[in-house]
Write a protein that holds these residues in place. Structure first.
Motif, short mmCIF file in Angstrom:
data_model
loop_
_atom_site.label_atom_id
_atom_site.label_comp_id
_atom_site.label_asym_id
_atom_site.label_seq_id
_atom_site.Cartn_x
_atom_site.Cartn_y
_atom_site.Cartn_z
N THR A 135 0.85 -1.18 0.00
CA THR A 135 0.00 0.00 0.00
C THR A 135 0.89 1.23 0.00
O THR A 135 1.79 1.36 0.84
CB THR A 135 -0.91 0.01 1.24
OG1 THR A 135 -1.66 -1.19 1.27
CG2 THR A 135 -1.86 1.19 1.22
N VAL A 136 0.64 2.13 -0.96
CA VAL A 136 1.42 3.36 -1.08
C VAL A 136 0.53 4.53 -0.71
O VAL A 136 -0.60 4.65 -1.18
CB VAL A 136 1.96 3.53 -2.52
CG1 VAL A 136 2.67 4.87 -2.68
CG2 VAL A 136 2.90 2.39 -2.88
N LEU A 137 1.03 5.37 0.18
CA LEU A 137 0.30 6.55 0.64
C LEU A 137 0.90 7.77 -0.05
O LEU A 137 2.12 7.92 -0.06
CB LEU A 137 0.44 6.67 2.15
CG LEU A 137 -0.59 7.46 2.91
CD1 LEU A 137 -1.95 6.79 2.79
CD2 LEU A 137 -0.21 7.56 4.36
N LYS A 138 0.04 8.64 -0.59
CA LYS A 138 0.52 9.86 -1.24
C LYS A 138 -0.19 11.07 -0.66
O LYS A 138 -1.42 11.08 -0.56
CB LYS A 138 0.27 9.81 -2.75
CG LYS A 138 0.75 11.05 -3.48
CD LYS A 138 0.55 10.95 -4.96
CE LYS A 138 1.09 12.22 -5.61
NZ LYS A 138 1.12 12.14 -7.05
N ALA A 139 0.58 12.07 -0.25
CA ALA A 139 0.04 13.33 0.26
C ALA A 139 1.08 14.42 0.01
O ALA A 139 2.27 14.20 0.24
CB ALA A 139 -0.27 13.22 1.75
N LEU A 140 0.65 15.58 -0.46
CA LEU A 140 1.54 16.72 -0.70
C LEU A 140 2.74 16.35 -1.58
O LEU A 140 3.88 16.69 -1.27
CB LEU A 140 2.05 17.30 0.63
CG LEU A 140 0.99 17.93 1.51
CD1 LEU A 140 1.51 18.15 2.90
CD2 LEU A 140 0.53 19.24 0.90
N ASN A 141 2.49 15.63 -2.65
CA ASN A 141 3.53 15.20 -3.60
C ASN A 141 4.63 14.37 -2.95
O ASN A 141 5.75 14.32 -3.43
CB ASN A 141 4.14 16.41 -4.32
CG ASN A 141 3.13 17.13 -5.16
OD1 ASN A 141 2.25 16.50 -5.74
ND2 ASN A 141 3.23 18.44 -5.22
N GLU A 142 4.33 13.73 -1.85
CA GLU A 142 5.26 12.85 -1.16
C GLU A 142 4.62 11.47 -1.14
O GLU A 142 3.42 11.35 -0.91
CB GLU A 142 5.46 13.37 0.27
CG GLU A 142 6.76 12.97 0.90
CD GLU A 142 6.99 13.67 2.25
OE1 GLU A 142 7.59 13.03 3.11
OE2 GLU A 142 6.56 14.82 2.42
N GLU A 143 5.41 10.43 -1.40
CA GLU A 143 4.88 9.08 -1.42
C GLU A 143 5.74 8.15 -0.57
O GLU A 143 6.96 8.32 -0.50
CB GLU A 143 4.84 8.52 -2.85
CG GLU A 143 3.78 9.12 -3.71
CD GLU A 143 3.76 8.49 -5.08
OE1 GLU A 143 2.76 7.83 -5.39
OE2 GLU A 143 4.73 8.67 -5.83
N ALA A 144 5.09 7.16 0.05
CA ALA A 144 5.82 6.18 0.85
C ALA A 144 5.02 4.89 0.90
O ALA A 144 3.79 4.89 0.89
CB ALA A 144 6.07 6.71 2.25
N ILE A 145 5.76 3.78 1.00
CA ILE A 145 5.13 2.47 1.19
C ILE A 145 4.85 2.35 2.68
O ILE A 145 5.75 2.52 3.51
CB ILE A 145 6.09 1.35 0.71
CG1 ILE A 145 6.34 1.51 -0.79
CG2 ILE A 145 5.50 -0.01 1.03
CD1 ILE A 145 7.47 0.67 -1.31
N ILE A 146 3.59 2.08 3.02
CA ILE A 146 3.25 2.05 4.45
C ILE A 146 2.89 0.66 4.97
O ILE A 146 2.92 0.42 6.16
CB ILE A 146 2.10 3.02 4.76
CG1 ILE A 146 0.87 2.71 3.91
CG2 ILE A 146 2.53 4.45 4.59
CD1 ILE A 146 -0.42 3.21 4.52
N SER A 147 2.51 -0.27 4.06
CA SER A 147 2.17 -1.62 4.53
C SER A 147 2.25 -2.62 3.39
O SER A 147 2.35 -2.24 2.23
CB SER A 147 0.77 -1.63 5.15
OG SER A 147 -0.21 -1.40 4.14
N LEU A 148 2.20 -3.90 3.77
CA LEU A 148 2.16 -4.94 2.75
C LEU A 148 1.08 -5.95 3.08
O LEU A 148 0.73 -6.15 4.25
CB LEU A 148 3.52 -5.60 2.57
CG LEU A 148 4.12 -6.47 3.64
CD1 LEU A 148 3.78 -7.93 3.38
CD2 LEU A 148 5.62 -6.33 3.65
N LYS A 149 0.52 -6.58 2.05
CA LYS A 149 -0.52 -7.59 2.19
C LYS A 149 -0.15 -8.80 1.38
O LYS A 149 0.39 -8.68 0.29
CB LYS A 149 -1.87 -7.05 1.68
CG LYS A 149 -2.44 -5.92 2.48
CD LYS A 149 -3.74 -5.48 1.87
CE LYS A 149 -4.31 -4.28 2.64
NZ LYS A 149 -5.51 -3.75 2.02
N LYS A 150 -0.49 -9.97 1.89
CA LYS A 150 -0.20 -11.21 1.15
C LYS A 150 -1.23 -11.46 0.11
O LYS A 150 -2.35 -11.08 0.20
CB LYS A 150 -0.13 -12.38 2.12
CG LYS A 150 1.04 -12.27 3.06
CD LYS A 150 1.10 -13.40 4.03
CE LYS A 150 2.26 -13.19 4.97
NZ LYS A 150 2.26 -14.00 6.12
#
Length: 150
Positions: A135-150
């Motif tokens: 799961t990738v979270l995007k806010a204010l032109n910044e992105e980060a991977i925050i979790s993973l799911k099987k």
């Protein structure tokens, strides 16, 4: 004749929108000290002699995990970030960058591996060949991977 120049523009969608402080809720998002944060604590004081109830907000930065606090009159507006969550299938890892595929088959290779336990877990799953989504979270032109799911 004069040469005309045209400036480029974005889609016009704002990175934040205003919301009255009293309408904010715990687990919602808000801008604290110009950073997108998730509200983890919220308390309202009674109306004082100057006529405004104050809202005390405590938030955790969505990307760095840093804690921020702010106090705002309940009738004033605060900025709320437009936050977008997207699911991607993890394909492979090259030079610390993940290759991610969306539902339409488009591949992106611009997101780095997080520098925490999640990054180690993703690296281990890719090396063993396990299929999983992130799961990738995007806010204010910044992105980060925050979790993973099987």
């Amino acid at each position: 004749m004069d040469q005309e120049t045209f400036e480029s523009a974005d889609s016009g969608a704002s990175l934040t929108f205003p919301m009255q402080c009293s309408a904010l809720r715990k687990n919602g998002n808000v801008m604290l000290k110009s950073r997108p944060c998730k509200i983890v604590e919220m308390s309202t004081s009674k109306t004082g002699k100057h006529g405004h109830a104050k809202v005390h907000l405590v938030g955790i930065d969505l990307f760095t995990g840093k804690k921020y606090e702010d106090i705002c009159p309940s009738t004033h507006n605060m900025e709320v970030p437009n936050v977008k969550r997207t699911e991607y299938e993890a394909v492979c890892l090259t030079d610390g960058f993940l290759h991610l595929m969306d539902d339409f088959g488009e591949v992106r290779e611009d997101l780095g591996l997080p520098n925490n336990d999640l990054g180690k877990e993703i690296e281990a799953k890719i090396s063993t060949g396990v299929e999983f989504n992130v799961t990738v979270l995007k806010a204010l032109n910044e992105e980060a991977i925050i979790s993973l799911k099987k």
